[in-house]
Design an enzyme around this catalytic site. Sequence first.
Site, mmCIF file in Angstrom:
data_model
loop_
_atom_site.group_PDB
_atom_site.id
_atom_site.type_symbol
_atom_site.label_atom_id
_atom_site.label_comp_id
_atom_site.label_asym_id
_atom_site.label_seq_id
_atom_site.Cartn_x
_atom_site.Cartn_y
_atom_site.Cartn_z
ATOM 1 C CG ASP A 116 -0.286 -0.420 2.511
ATOM 2 O OD1 ASP A 116 0.963 -0.377 2.589
ATOM 3 O OD2 ASP A 116 -0.994 -0.793 3.446
ATOM 4 C CG ASN A 169 -8.750 -1.506 12.015
ATOM 5 O OD1 ASN A 169 -7.826 -2.189 11.584
ATOM 6 N ND2 ASN A 169 -9.181 -0.418 11.411
#
Length: 236
Positions: free
Chosen positions: A66, A135
Amino acid sequence: MELIKVKKGHEGNVAAVLFADEIKALARPVIGLATGSTPVRMYDYLIKRNQSGELDFSKVCSFNLDEYCGLPKVHPQSYYSFMQEHLFKYVNIDQRNVFFPNGNAVSLAEECSQYESMIQEAGGIDIQLLGIGHNGHIGFNEPSDIIAKETHVQVLADSTRTANARFFTSIEEVPTHAITMGIKTILNARKIMLLCCGEGKAEILKQALYGDVTPRVPASLLQLHPQLTVITDQNI
Ligand code: PGA
């Protein structure tokens, strides 16, 4: 899945040995790399092995998971800069074989599909390294009701921006968007190595490995991969 439990501080060495073995076994290795605090020790060991002549990067092609959108490539917090500082500038990798999504492309949609094609043209990823967010994100695939399969632009979760604010002078400076490989892009890798360190990640790792397979916990989709190795210092 192979789960390797290590003593605190040992994940980098264990991961580097396994990762180096994969690189050595292939004539033209295509590796998927990750940023964040977790892989830094592993990169240190890979650098040592390269500098001692044990591990050659000259035939390696790498794709990072990313990159932030809107951050100049040479900004100290870009993932390009991170990889230069923590690995690439110390090993004999050919910089022409080092790839990142371009978060400053004029057409981000086109950039995403090009990145996807480039991975395929390279023959697909042999081994993908991953960390896991608090998360449950992998790459920047944030918890969601739908699975974003291919490389795409991702709005960063507030919790991700808060976690990454430690690298910037203020949270306002943390980009709001990133380009990330999608879940299918990641699962298409022939092997996956997930590194997870620290008590703060034990609960999410447990959910990811043993809980429901759901895009609400993106890392849980790794349960679907036949060649997943998890290295952790947590007793889960
Ligand atoms: P960390 O990040 O290695 O800095 O904890 C991992 C991630 O968010 O994927």
